[in-house]
Design a protein around this motif. Structure first.
Motif: not given
Length: 405
Positions: A369-382, A37-40
């Motif tokens: 298995e697999g998943g190499g074509e995807h990425i997960r991006l977190n938008f809450s913390h930065p 989560p967002a620390e601030e």
């Protein structure tokens, strides 16, 4: 000496997340990878006040506590908070845990034997996969769409594998952010109940809802546990955490369900750590029930800010480097699950991104298995500035990686 670790211990071998966390501690990169989560936005002053009051009020706060967890906090949880979600729990049906991850681990220890089959959403939580693998479970993925698990595929997997358990997060699945429809929730619950499959329902992200801030999301999206409305002998174990809504370092989560299940999990917890921190639980209870802190108002604040950060991330994904990528816009949670442009591999791209000072979670860590074509991006913390810089660095990495290939 030469250490001979168990076969299961090798499931804990180094992953990209360990490298990311090491560099995070050094302050050397922007992380879009973790479940933070967002620390601030932490309620720092009220937490400090609660800590002072709890420690000075009674030395018992520093003593061993009840293995099931601090009684007043369990009562608070099963009172208005659960009832507002349509959740009722029998006496002895709640265990406070060291985060929701421990709830999964404890259940796996007492409910699964090596080789037992467990169904999971595809994709699913990396922590869940790690806990199940450590227990020696055979993990079976179930396909879904934006409405939730596909009933036909779920039924075929149940008939084929005769699983013992299904792990699911109907409200903002990690990592896809999917929010199951009411109809799909009822269908999944009916199928699992008919075939005696225990559902582990993770609701850790369920309150992080980006639509209609003035309406409590639980009223529109009832949990599977609430839909079944059976505490003793039911088919759902309901787990969650305060980590995503208050502060992760308090390490307070819960498991709610049949007292028979909870009793066995409590026994396993006694073997693991006796009890989660009584001091943290007393501090959290003081914050929630005694101080001026209002959890619902705080969640509304989180939702407004996280929604803004999500919109910023989506705008940045419209840049030329991301041409050919795709995603479904989540209505809540902390993550964006992105299908990469054709030809990009998540693990290879991560190496390039780390060299530029930014990290993300590669899709294979969220998949059986697999998943190499995807990425997960977190938008809450930065924060917004860090998010902008991080996404700029990501765009550079994608462009550079594409040019190499």
């Amino acid at each position: 000496m030469k250490y001979e670790f168990s076969a299961r211990a090798h499931t804990l071998q180094s992953s990209p997340l360990l490298s990311i966390r090491t560099q995070m501690r050094r302050g050397s990169l922007i992380s879009l990878a973790e479940e933070l989560p967002a620390e601030e936005l932490f309620p720092l002053s009220l937490l400090a006040e609660a800590a002072s009051n709890v420690i000075t009020a009674n030395a018992e706060a520093l003593q061993y506590g009840d293995p099931a967890g601090y009684g007043p906090l369990r009562e608070w949880l099963t009172g208005d908070w659960f009832k507002s979600k349509g959740v009722t729990v029998d006496e002895g049906g709640v265990l406070l845990t060291t985060g929701s991850q421990q709830a999964v681990d404890l259940l796996s220890r007492v409910y699964l034997d090596s080789g037992d089959r467990v169904l999971v959403e595809h994709p699913t939580s990396p922590g869940c996969l790690q806990a199940l693998r450590m227990q020696g479970a055979l993990i079976i993925p179930v396909q879904g769409d934006r409405e939730g698990l596909l009933p036909d595929h779920l039924l075929s997997q149940i008939k084929k594998y005769r699983p013992k358990m299904l792990f699911a997060a109907p409200s903002f699945t990690n990592p896809s952010g999917n929010l199951w429809s009411l109809e799909r929730r009822k269908e999944v619950l009916e199928l699992c109940a008919a075939h005696n499959v225990l559902i582990v329902e993770d609701d850790s992200y369920g309150d992080l809802h980006f639509e209609k801030y003035d309406q409590h999301p639980a009223k529109r999206y009832p949990s599977l546990y609430a839909l079944e409305n059976v505490s003793d002998g039911g088919h759902v174990l309901y787990i969650g955490s305060f980590s995503k809504t208050v502060a992760p370092a308090l390490r307070t989560g819960w498991a709610a369900g049949s007292p028979e299940l909870i009793s066995m999990m409590s026994a396993a917890k006694g073997m693991a750590d006796w009890q989660s921190s009584p001091l943290n639980q007393r501090l959290l209870y003081h914050l929630l029930d005694v101080s001026a802190f209002d959890l619902r108002e705080h969640i509304a604040l989180l939702n407004r800010e996280y929604h803004t950060r999500l919109k910023l991330m989506v705008e940045l994904l419209k840049r030329p480097a991301w041409k050919g990528s795709s995603y479904d816009l989540p209505k809540g949670g902390m993550f964006l699950w992105v299908a990469l442009p054709q030809g990009l591999d998540a693990n290879a791209l991560l190496k390039c991104a780390l060299n530029k000072g930014v990290a993300f979670l590669p899709g294979p860590l969220c998949c059986v298995e697999g998943g190499g074509e995807h990425i997960r991006l977190n938008f809450s913390h930065p924060g917004r500035d860090a998010l902008l810089l991080g996404m700029n660095l990501m765009s550079e990495a994608v462009t550079e990686f594409t040019a190499r290939n």
